[in-house]
Design a protein around this motif. Structure first.
Motif, mmCIF file in Angstrom:
data_model
loop_
_atom_site.group_PDB
_atom_site.id
_atom_site.type_symbol
_atom_site.label_atom_id
_atom_site.label_comp_id
_atom_site.label_asym_id
_atom_site.label_seq_id
_atom_site.Cartn_x
_atom_site.Cartn_y
_atom_site.Cartn_z
ATOM 1 N N MET A 58 7.110 17.133 27.340
ATOM 2 C CA MET A 58 7.645 17.616 28.618
ATOM 3 C C MET A 58 8.108 16.411 29.458
ATOM 4 N N ARG A 59 9.350 16.494 29.987
ATOM 5 C CA ARG A 59 9.843 15.420 30.873
ATOM 6 C C ARG A 59 10.078 15.940 32.293
ATOM 7 N N LEU A 60 10.018 17.264 32.435
ATOM 8 C CA LEU A 60 10.264 17.852 33.753
ATOM 9 C C LEU A 60 9.326 19.034 33.939
ATOM 10 N N PHE A 61 8.621 19.056 35.072
ATOM 11 C CA PHE A 61 7.802 20.214 35.419
ATOM 12 C C PHE A 61 8.270 20.685 36.791
ATOM 13 N N SER A 62 9.214 21.621 36.786
ATOM 14 C CA SER A 62 9.768 22.104 38.050
ATOM 15 C C SER A 62 9.644 23.611 38.191
ATOM 16 N N SER A 63 9.335 24.298 37.085
ATOM 17 C CA SER A 63 9.174 25.762 37.141
ATOM 18 C C SER A 63 8.473 26.224 35.874
ATOM 19 N N VAL A 64 8.159 27.513 35.828
ATOM 20 C CA VAL A 64 7.515 28.076 34.630
ATOM 21 C C VAL A 64 8.446 27.959 33.420
ATOM 22 N N HIS A 65 9.747 27.858 33.684
ATOM 23 C CA HIS A 65 10.703 27.767 32.568
ATOM 24 C C HIS A 65 10.586 26.448 31.808
ATOM 25 N N ASP A 66 9.905 25.462 32.386
ATOM 26 C CA ASP A 66 9.701 24.183 31.691
ATOM 27 C C ASP A 66 8.494 24.221 30.756
ATOM 28 N N VAL A 67 7.787 25.354 30.742
ATOM 29 C CA VAL A 67 6.543 25.457 29.962
ATOM 30 C C VAL A 67 6.779 26.378 28.764
ATOM 31 N N THR A 68 6.467 25.875 27.573
ATOM 32 C CA THR A 68 6.673 26.679 26.362
ATOM 33 C C THR A 68 5.571 27.726 26.229
ATOM 34 N N ASP A 69 4.325 27.327 26.484
ATOM 35 C CA ASP A 69 3.199 28.207 26.205
ATOM 36 C C ASP A 69 2.260 28.190 27.436
ATOM 37 N N ILE A 70 2.381 29.204 28.301
ATOM 38 C CA ILE A 70 1.571 29.161 29.546
ATOM 39 C C ILE A 70 0.092 29.398 29.258
ATOM 40 N N LYS A 71 -0.215 30.209 28.246
ATOM 41 C CA LYS A 71 -1.636 30.445 27.926
ATOM 42 C C LYS A 71 -2.303 29.139 27.513
ATOM 43 N N LYS A 72 -1.583 28.346 26.734
ATOM 44 C CA LYS A 72 -2.151 27.066 26.266
ATOM 45 C C LYS A 72 -2.315 26.097 27.449
ATOM 46 N N LEU A 73 -1.328 26.083 28.356
ATOM 47 C CA LEU A 73 -1.423 25.176 29.514
ATOM 48 C C LEU A 73 -2.611 25.561 30.406
ATOM 49 N N VAL A 74 -2.824 26.857 30.587
ATOM 50 C CA VAL A 74 -3.985 27.334 31.368
ATOM 51 C C VAL A 74 -5.277 26.915 30.674
ATOM 52 N N GLN A 75 -5.326 27.078 29.348
ATOM 53 C CA GLN A 75 -6.543 26.692 28.614
ATOM 54 C C GLN A 75 -6.754 25.181 28.683
ATOM 55 N N ASP A 76 -5.658 24.408 28.620
ATOM 56 C CA ASP A 76 -5.757 22.934 28.757
ATOM 57 C C ASP A 76 -6.408 22.576 30.091
#
Ligand code: CP
Length: 329
Positions: free
Chosen positions: A1-19
């Motif tokens: 990931m090089r940009l975190f500006s919206s949910v569209h920058d995240v491939t897997d939100i469940k994994k990010l929440v678990q992280d």
């Protein structure tokens, strides 16, 4: 990931929440990732939670942090191209962003909307130019239209508490009902938090993590680009019926941009309204105006999640920085 500006920058939100939840359980396990790396946090507007939680997240990952209060300590920035800078602006964003990128491995930027011109704000001109010219990965610390670190922390809080406090048979049988409830305010506030919350909740709904409803008075509808699949109503009582989470927030009208409209009575969340819910937990991004947006009895009572939610800002920021650092290795 090089940009975190919206949910569209995240491939897997469940994994990010678990992280984020894994980092909460084990905050210092990844300090090698940030060794000899510097995070620069650039603020054009005030902040308490975003500033401190993101600094702490970076420290937990072994990073060094520099903070620039651009609005108070920086040169007045020019953002338009092709202008002769013979007015009040001193430095062009082309040079300013590029120079900050020379000193930092990752940059965070807070840039609120001006709420004068809807098209200009929704184009995210300042944020996009900063990303373009700085040359390093960028994390949004709240832009004109979104606040993704807040929304990630909100989803972490809902996921964590639904699992922890609900009977196991309920967790398996049904999804939590999450309501974004408009609240009164005396100023015209940006739509960034509700836009972003709606966008993340709509994605979570698509992923069968929750059911999502928005309640607001007529005239306060959000830009529909941010609300795909949400149930939308003008009745707060209808929305609150059976709600497990109530996310209270004011926002100004998208339609009549930047204006404070008159609004009907009865939109402040209080204990009387809480009775309509399923013993609902109440959330707010903070700062909150007590007894205007949300009653003190709720904020000081057992159903408030606001401090827990603010605490989770740390783990949300750390999960995002960890992913960016991993991709830089
Ligand atoms: N919720 C939030 O972003 O708080 P700050 O504006 O204090 O950072």
């Amino acid at each position: 990931m090089r940009l975190f500006s919206s949910v569209h920058d995240v491939t897997d939100i469940k994994k990010l929440v678990q992280d984020a939840l894994d980092l909460k359980a084990n905050p210092y396990a990844h300090q090698h990732l940030g060794k000899n790396k510097t995070l620069g946090l650039v603020f054009l507007n005030p902040s308490l939670r975003t500033r401190l939680s993101t600094q702490k997240a970076a420290i937990n990952l072994g990073m060094s942090v520099m903070v620039m209060n651009m609005d108070k300590e920086g040169w007045a920035l020019e953002t338009q191209d092709g202008v002769v800078m013979n007015g009040t602006t001193v430095e062009h964003i082309r040079e300013a962003a590029a120079v900050m990128g020379q000193y930092c491995d990752i940059l965070g930027l807070r840039s609120f909307p001006k709420l004068h011109n809807r098209e200009e704000d929704y184009n995210e001109d300042f944020f996009n130019k900063f990303v373009k010219y700085c040359g390093v990965p960028v994390v949004s610390l709240e832009s004109a239209t979104r606040h993704p670190l807040q929304s990630l922390a909100d989803l972490v809080t809902i996921t964590e508490t639904w699992k922890a406090h609900s009977p196991s048979e309920k967790v398996g049988v049904r999804l939590p009902k999450v309501v974004l409830a408009w609240a009164p305010h005396v100023k015209a506030l940006p739509q960034a938090v509700p836009n972003s919350f709606a966008e993340w909740m709509c994605r979570a709904q698509q992923e069968s993590m929750l059911d999502f409803t928005i309640a607001q008075p007529e005239g306060y509808e959000l830009n529909p680009d941010f609300t795909p699949g949400a149930t939308i109503t003008h009745s707060l009582e209808e929305a609150l019926s059976g709600a497990d989470y109530i996310y209270v927030k004011n926002w100004s009208s998208y339609k009549e941009y930047g204006r404070v409209l008159t609004y009907p009575d009865g939109w402040m969340m209080n204990n009387e309204k809480l009775k309509l819910t399923n013993n609902g937990k109440v959330m707010h991004c903070l700062p909150v105006r007590r007894d205007l947006e949300l009653s003190s009895e709720i904020l000081d009572g057992p159903n408030s999640l606001v401090i827990h939610e603010a605490g989770n800002r740390l783990w949300a920021a750390q999960a995002v920085l960890k992913q960016i650092l991993s991709d830089l290795q």
